[in-house]
Design a protein around this motif. Structure first.
Motif, PDB file in Angstrom:
ATOM      1  N   ILE A 130       0.883  -1.171   0.000  1.00 20.57           N
ATOM      2  CA  ILE A 130       0.000   0.000   0.000  1.00 20.57           C
ATOM      3  C   ILE A 130       0.914   1.212   0.000  1.00 20.57           C
ATOM      4  CG2 ILE A 130      -1.828   1.204   1.228  1.00 20.57           C
ATOM      5  CD1 ILE A 130      -2.613  -1.435   2.491  1.00 20.57           C
ATOM      6  N   ALA A 131       0.817   2.000  -1.062  1.00 18.00           N
ATOM      7  CA  ALA A 131       1.812   3.057  -1.282  1.00 18.00           C
ATOM      8  C   ALA A 131       1.251   4.434  -0.997  1.00 18.00           C
ATOM      9  CB  ALA A 131       2.310   2.987  -2.726  1.00 18.00           C
ATOM     10  N   TYR A 142      -1.613   8.800   1.882  1.00 20.64           N
ATOM     11  CA  TYR A 142      -3.055   8.878   1.626  1.00 20.64           C
ATOM     12  C   TYR A 142      -3.675   7.483   1.676  1.00 20.64           C
ATOM     13  CZ  TYR A 142      -7.262   9.148  -1.361  1.00 20.64           C
ATOM     14  OH  TYR A 142      -8.526   9.017  -1.894  1.00 20.64           O
ATOM     15  N   ALA A 143      -3.177   6.557   0.847  1.00 23.20           N
ATOM     16  CA  ALA A 143      -3.758   5.212   0.782  1.00 23.20           C
ATOM     17  C   ALA A 143      -3.617   4.484   2.123  1.00 23.20           C
ATOM     18  CB  ALA A 143      -3.112   4.413  -0.347  1.00 23.20           C
ATOM     19  N   SER A 202      -3.325   5.777   5.262  1.00 21.07           N
ATOM     20  CA  SER A 202      -4.169   6.330   6.332  1.00 21.07           C
ATOM     21  C   SER A 202      -5.628   5.934   6.130  1.00 21.07           C
ATOM     22  CB  SER A 202      -4.024   7.855   6.389  1.00 21.07           C
ATOM     23  OG  SER A 202      -4.439   8.443   5.176  1.00 21.07           O
ATOM     24  N   GLU A 203      -6.091   5.924   4.883  1.00 23.41           N
ATOM     25  CA  GLU A 203      -7.482   5.543   4.624  1.00 23.41           C
ATOM     26  C   GLU A 203      -7.671   4.033   4.816  1.00 23.41           C
ATOM     27  OE1 GLU A 203     -10.069   7.448   4.139  1.00 23.41           O
ATOM     28  OE2 GLU A 203      -9.161   9.398   3.744  1.00 23.41           O
ATOM     29  N   TRP A 204      -6.654   3.245   4.474  1.00 24.39           N
ATOM     30  CA  TRP A 204      -6.703   1.796   4.722  1.00 24.39           C
ATOM     31  C   TRP A 204      -6.832   1.541   6.229  1.00 24.39           C
ATOM     32  CZ3 TRP A 204      -3.361  -1.123   7.694  1.00 24.39           C
ATOM     33  CH2 TRP A 204      -3.482  -2.508   7.597  1.00 24.39           C
ATOM     34  N   ASP A 257     -10.363   2.134   7.013  1.00 23.98           N
ATOM     35  CA  ASP A 257     -11.210   1.074   6.444  1.00 23.98           C
ATOM     36  C   ASP A 257     -11.126  -0.226   7.244  1.00 23.98           C
ATOM     37  OD1 ASP A 257     -12.101   2.661   4.395  1.00 23.98           O
ATOM     38  OD2 ASP A 257     -10.916   1.717   2.815  1.00 23.98           O
ATOM     39  N   THR A 258      -9.979  -0.481   7.879  1.00 19.60           N
ATOM     40  CA  THR A 258      -9.766  -1.776   8.532  1.00 19.60           C
ATOM     41  C   THR A 258      -9.869  -1.678  10.053  1.00 19.60           C
ATOM     42  OG1 THR A 258      -7.378  -1.382   8.486  1.00 19.60           O
ATOM     43  CG2 THR A 258      -8.286  -2.683   6.674  1.00 19.60           C
ATOM     44  N   PHE A 317     -10.068   9.333  11.114  1.00 23.72           N
ATOM     45  CA  PHE A 317     -11.028  10.324  10.605  1.00 23.72           C
ATOM     46  C   PHE A 317     -12.310  10.207  11.423  1.00 23.72           C
ATOM     47  CE2 PHE A 317      -8.283   8.719   7.236  1.00 23.72           C
ATOM     48  CZ  PHE A 317      -7.628   9.883   6.863  1.00 23.72           C
ATOM     49  N   ARG A 324     -15.361  14.172   9.057  1.00 26.59           N
ATOM     50  CA  ARG A 324     -14.297  13.458   8.335  1.00 26.59           C
ATOM     51  C   ARG A 324     -13.764  14.326   7.190  1.00 26.59           C
ATOM     52  NH1 ARG A 324     -14.284   7.636   8.954  1.00 26.59           N
ATOM     53  NH2 ARG A 324     -14.175   7.186   6.736  1.00 26.59           N
ATOM     54  N   ARG A 345      -9.935  15.630   6.572  1.00 24.13           N
ATOM     55  CA  ARG A 345      -9.202  15.390   5.314  1.00 24.13           C
ATOM     56  C   ARG A 345      -8.740  16.695   4.670  1.00 24.13           C
ATOM     57  NH1 ARG A 345     -13.665  10.934   4.511  1.00 24.13           N
ATOM     58  NH2 ARG A 345     -12.443   9.050   4.939  1.00 24.13           N
ATOM     59  N   ARG A 346      -9.549  17.754   4.778  1.00 21.25           N
ATOM     60  CA  ARG A 346      -9.106  19.056   4.266  1.00 21.25           C
ATOM     61  C   ARG A 346      -7.792  19.452   4.943  1.00 21.25           C
ATOM     62  NH1 ARG A 346      -8.980  24.462   5.813  1.00 21.25           N
ATOM     63  NH2 ARG A 346     -10.015  24.113   7.806  1.00 21.25           N
ATOM     64  N   VAL A 375      -5.631  17.408   6.538  1.00 19.45           N
ATOM     65  CA  VAL A 375      -4.552  16.484   6.157  1.00 19.45           C
ATOM     66  C   VAL A 375      -3.931  16.966   4.848  1.00 19.45           C
ATOM     67  CG1 VAL A 375      -4.024  14.149   5.353  1.00 19.45           C
ATOM     68  CG2 VAL A 375      -5.479  14.481   7.378  1.00 19.45           C
ATOM     69  N   GLU A 376      -4.782  17.318   3.891  1.00 18.16           N
ATOM     70  CA  GLU A 376      -4.274  17.817   2.605  1.00 18.16           C
ATOM     71  C   GLU A 376      -3.521  19.134   2.819  1.00 18.16           C
ATOM     72  OE1 GLU A 376      -7.165  18.609  -0.603  1.00 18.16           O
ATOM     73  OE2 GLU A 376      -5.735  17.590  -1.911  1.00 18.16           O
TER      74      GLU A 376
END
Lengths: 228, 228
Positions: free
Chosen positions: A61-62, A65-66, A68-70, A73-74, A86, A93, A97-98, A100-101
């Motif tokens: 998982i690279a 972004y991917a 933190s969302e994983w 999700d898990t 989040f 949420r 995310r705003r 985080v970006e």
């Protein structure tokens, strides 16, 4: 065992190390030097960026972004922890995310890229060279604006994005901690931001970051000091 | 009614317009010129970036990252549609997000920023000036590498991230469509990428984008042509 490819001064890697510790994900930490463009590393992440997480027996998982969302999700698959990256409803949420970006993109481009990349990674990179002083001045100027913004957020909210600590706090603290290692943060001039950072810095999840040492760069005197 | 602040040639705005159409979100579209730094706009999004979505009676949601994830978080609140921005299990969602970051960050920095920003936004910005030819050459070179990568992905998968169309396809198509408006995409040399783009371009969600016209820039001859 699961495995995280990181670099000690990479702010994106740091944000994921903090989130993993808060969520009690168990993994091995392996240092990667992205400027070496190792073919085995590029096979895991063709973008050549850090961090990359390889779950036990899973596909890589690279990127922060991917990953933190994983992690969000898990959540249901792990022992419950108090930390949700989040937290809250869909609107809350979105606000996390705003921010985080804001830190992983805007702060990175306006500050981290100028100060950490110029000072440290440029020295290791293929075209080793001295820091660009104009870039470093721009980084210092921009940092002051961001410190004010952090102070503004923490004066109206418990944490950066709202009532609970979120991945926005970890992302912001990750960038500041990399700058702090290099002694680049004028804490004394920004009391509200300093108070917020002291809270994050004193969490057990932060301890391993305070023990990081990068060859050729001695950390600033108060880097590991909780009473900075 | 809900409201999306966008600019017709902003790839991030385009990706959200496509996702909203696929998810049948109803909203009004309002053009924003981010280079004007309107105080009312900065109050909605202090980062000054597009797009910004204002749900009916809700707080603003700023940036393609927060909006796309909000769309996924609120799927259950809308009439079911066939489109899920991040379909599949946690690993599949991570792969989609890796590719979204690929296009919205790497492709943006290496191609869109050089070609669209140089050619269009520089003309409108505060320091109006001619395009930087070296930057445009770099953008053209980088685009060829990305076209090859898109081709590579579509030759091993049905869509960019896997079996189903995802937000990764919409993000990639959004950037390419902005370049295509300016006639910058050498489709004939990249058949697999062209075949994938033709599939996305022919979706009803794409139609409003093909009708966009930007004052001072006539779209390339085949921009709105489904048989390009």
């Amino acid at each position: 065992m699961a495995n995280l490819l990181h670099h000690p001064l990479c702010a994106f890697s740091r944000s994921i190390r903090l989130a993993f510790a808060e969520c009690r994900v168990e993994y091995e930490l392996n240092e990667e030097r992205p400027w070496e463009w190792r073919p085995e590393f590029l096979a895991l992440n063709p973008a050549g960026t850090l961090p990359v997480f390889i779950p036990d027996g899973g596909a890589p998982i690279a990127g922060a972004y991917a990953i933190s969302e994983w992690l969000s999700d898990t959540m249901g698959e792990r022992a419950a922890t108090a930390f949700e990256p989040f937290p809250g409803n869909a609107a809350a949420r979105a606000e996390t995310r705003r921010l985080v970006e804001w830190f992983h993109q805007k702060f990175y481009e306006e500050v981290t890229d100028y100060l950490v990349v110029e000072k440290v990674f440029r020295r290791f990179g293929p075209q080793s060279s001295s820091p660009d002083m104009a870039a470093m001045r721009a980084g210092h100027d921009n940092l002051r604006y961001h410190m004010t913004y952090i102070g503004h957020l923490t004066e109206t909210r418990s944490w950066l994005a709202g009532d609970a600590m979120s991945f926005a706090d970890l992302a912001a603290a990750a960038h500041l901690s990399a700058l702090d290692y290099l002694g680049e943060v004028p804490w004394e001039e920004f009391e509200p931001a300093k108070n917020w950072y002291a809270l994050v810095k004193s969490r057990p999840s932060f301890r391993p970051l305070l023990q990081d040492r990068i060859a050729g760069f001695v950390p600033a005197g108060t880097y590991a000091d909780l009473d900075f």
